[in-house]
Design a protein around this motif. Sequence first.
Motif, PDB file in Angstrom:
ATOM      1  N   VAL A 133       0.839  -1.186   0.000  1.00  0.00           N
ATOM      2  CA  VAL A 133       0.000   0.000   0.000  1.00  0.00           C
ATOM      3  C   VAL A 133       0.880   1.244   0.000  1.00  0.00           C
ATOM      4  O   VAL A 133       2.046   1.193   0.372  1.00  0.00           O
ATOM      5  N   THR A 134       0.285   2.356  -0.421  1.00  0.00           N
ATOM      6  CA  THR A 134       0.962   3.640  -0.358  1.00  0.00           C
ATOM      7  C   THR A 134       0.600   4.296   0.974  1.00  0.00           C
ATOM      8  O   THR A 134      -0.560   4.304   1.366  1.00  0.00           O
ATOM      9  N   ALA A 135       1.602   4.823   1.656  1.00  0.00           N
ATOM     10  CA  ALA A 135       1.375   5.482   2.942  1.00  0.00           C
ATOM     11  C   ALA A 135       1.892   6.916   2.852  1.00  0.00           C
ATOM     12  O   ALA A 135       2.867   7.191   2.162  1.00  0.00           O
ATOM     13  N   VAL A 136       1.233   7.820   3.558  1.00  0.00           N
ATOM     14  CA  VAL A 136       1.636   9.222   3.541  1.00  0.00           C
ATOM     15  C   VAL A 136       1.598   9.777   4.961  1.00  0.00           C
ATOM     16  O   VAL A 136       0.740   9.409   5.766  1.00  0.00           O
ATOM     17  N   ASN A 137       2.571  10.642   5.265  1.00  0.00           N
ATOM     18  CA  ASN A 137       2.562  11.403   6.512  1.00  0.00           C
ATOM     19  C   ASN A 137       3.240  12.741   6.241  1.00  0.00           C
ATOM     20  O   ASN A 137       3.504  13.077   5.081  1.00  0.00           O
ATOM     21  N   GLN A 138       3.540  13.503   7.275  1.00  0.00           N
ATOM     22  CA  GLN A 138       4.123  14.834   7.099  1.00  0.00           C
ATOM     23  C   GLN A 138       5.498  14.796   6.435  1.00  0.00           C
ATOM     24  O   GLN A 138       5.952  15.802   5.889  1.00  0.00           O
ATOM     25  N   ASP A 139       6.181  13.655   6.439  1.00  0.00           N
ATOM     26  CA  ASP A 139       7.503  13.537   5.829  1.00  0.00           C
ATOM     27  C   ASP A 139       7.462  13.161   4.355  1.00  0.00           C
ATOM     28  O   ASP A 139       8.471  13.246   3.662  1.00  0.00           O
ATOM     29  N   GLY A 140       6.330  12.687   3.868  1.00  0.00           N
ATOM     30  CA  GLY A 140       6.214  12.293   2.468  1.00  0.00           C
ATOM     31  C   GLY A 140       5.473  10.978   2.315  1.00  0.00           C
ATOM     32  O   GLY A 140       4.699  10.581   3.182  1.00  0.00           O
ATOM     33  N   LYS A 141       5.756  10.288   1.195  1.00  0.00           N
ATOM     34  CA  LYS A 141       5.098   9.014   0.900  1.00  0.00           C
ATOM     35  C   LYS A 141       6.108   7.881   0.883  1.00  0.00           C
ATOM     36  O   LYS A 141       7.285   8.083   0.611  1.00  0.00           O
ATOM     37  N   THR A 142       5.604   6.673   1.140  1.00  0.00           N
ATOM     38  CA  THR A 142       6.408   5.461   1.082  1.00  0.00           C
ATOM     39  C   THR A 142       5.497   4.311   0.696  1.00  0.00           C
ATOM     40  O   THR A 142       4.293   4.485   0.519  1.00  0.00           O
ATOM     41  N   LEU A 156       4.268   0.426   1.898  1.00  0.00           N
ATOM     42  CA  LEU A 156       4.197  -0.523   3.000  1.00  0.00           C
ATOM     43  C   LEU A 156       3.737  -1.865   2.456  1.00  0.00           C
ATOM     44  O   LEU A 156       2.948  -1.918   1.513  1.00  0.00           O
ATOM     45  N   VAL A 157       4.244  -2.937   3.056  1.00  0.00           N
ATOM     46  CA  VAL A 157       3.693  -4.264   2.798  1.00  0.00           C
ATOM     47  C   VAL A 157       2.857  -4.611   4.013  1.00  0.00           C
ATOM     48  O   VAL A 157       3.328  -4.535   5.146  1.00  0.00           O
ATOM     49  N   TYR A 158       1.603  -4.961   3.770  1.00  0.00           N
ATOM     50  CA  TYR A 158       0.660  -5.283   4.831  1.00  0.00           C
ATOM     51  C   TYR A 158       0.412  -6.784   4.840  1.00  0.00           C
ATOM     52  O   TYR A 158       0.010  -7.351   3.827  1.00  0.00           O
ATOM     53  N   ASP A 159       0.676  -7.430   5.967  1.00  0.00           N
ATOM     54  CA  ASP A 159       0.467  -8.872   6.124  1.00  0.00           C
ATOM     55  C   ASP A 159      -0.976  -9.122   6.557  1.00  0.00           C
ATOM     56  O   ASP A 159      -1.374  -8.760   7.670  1.00  0.00           O
ATOM     57  N   LEU A 160      -1.758  -9.730   5.680  1.00  0.00           N
ATOM     58  CA  LEU A 160      -3.176  -9.973   5.971  1.00  0.00           C
ATOM     59  C   LEU A 160      -3.381 -10.959   7.114  1.00  0.00           C
ATOM     60  O   LEU A 160      -4.391 -10.897   7.805  1.00  0.00           O
ATOM     61  N   GLU A 161      -2.437 -11.881   7.311  1.00  0.00           N
ATOM     62  CA  GLU A 161      -2.605 -12.899   8.347  1.00  0.00           C
ATOM     63  C   GLU A 161      -2.447 -12.345   9.756  1.00  0.00           C
ATOM     64  O   GLU A 161      -3.209 -12.693  10.649  1.00  0.00           O
ATOM     65  N   ASN A 162      -1.441 -11.497   9.973  1.00  0.00           N
ATOM     66  CA  ASN A 162      -1.206 -11.020  11.341  1.00  0.00           C
ATOM     67  C   ASN A 162      -1.371  -9.503  11.501  1.00  0.00           C
ATOM     68  O   ASN A 162      -1.202  -8.975  12.587  1.00  0.00           O
ATOM     69  N   GLY A 163      -1.688  -8.786  10.416  1.00  0.00           N
ATOM     70  CA  GLY A 163      -1.914  -7.351  10.498  1.00  0.00           C
ATOM     71  C   GLY A 163      -0.653  -6.510  10.603  1.00  0.00           C
ATOM     72  O   GLY A 163      -0.737  -5.295  10.765  1.00  0.00           O
ATOM     73  N   ALA A 164       0.512  -7.131  10.475  1.00  0.00           N
ATOM     74  CA  ALA A 164       1.775  -6.394  10.577  1.00  0.00           C
ATOM     75  C   ALA A 164       2.040  -5.610   9.292  1.00  0.00           C
ATOM     76  O   ALA A 164       1.625  -6.010   8.204  1.00  0.00           O
ATOM     77  N   THR A 165       2.727  -4.478   9.425  1.00  0.00           N
ATOM     78  CA  THR A 165       3.140  -3.698   8.264  1.00  0.00           C
ATOM     79  C   THR A 165       4.651  -3.550   8.279  1.00  0.00           C
ATOM     80  O   THR A 165       5.280  -3.500   9.331  1.00  0.00           O
ATOM     81  N   GLU A 166       5.214  -3.469   7.080  1.00  0.00           N
ATOM     82  CA  GLU A 166       6.654  -3.242   6.924  1.00  0.00           C
ATOM     83  C   GLU A 166       6.854  -2.054   6.001  1.00  0.00           C
ATOM     84  O   GLU A 166       6.358  -2.051   4.866  1.00  0.00           O
ATOM     85  N   LYS A 167       7.554  -1.017   6.468  1.00  0.00           N
ATOM     86  CA  LYS A 167       7.864   0.149   5.635  1.00  0.00           C
ATOM     87  C   LYS A 167       9.034  -0.232   4.732  1.00  0.00           C
ATOM     88  O   LYS A 167      10.062  -0.730   5.205  1.00  0.00           O
TER      89      LYS A 167
END
Length: 93
Positions: free
Chosen positions: A1-10, A12-23
């Motif tokens: 997925v695309t993620a955005v915050n005050q620093d910009g965009k990056t 993320l990989v979202y793990d559907l099984e455990n809900g963990a995200t990796e930037k």
Amino acid sequence: VTAVNQDGKTLLVYDLENGATEKLFAPVRQLISRPTFANQQILFKAHFNGTDNIYSFDIATKAISRISNAQFGAYQPSYDVKSQEIYFCDYQH
């Protein structure tokens, strides 16, 4: 997925099984859109060189590479698993 915050965009990989995200990389001031998997790569649109083009993020090496060289912009990458071909819109004059 695309993620955005005050620093910009990056990305993320979202793990559907455990809900963990990796930037995948530090936030950048880019209009990142339409991430899609292509084997061990993630394709996305960004404008690192000043023009929208298609880039790939290598999951193993964490390297970002430009894979299109559109003069007026490339958008909407997609990947065909059967043919292993990348498709995208390449605007022309």
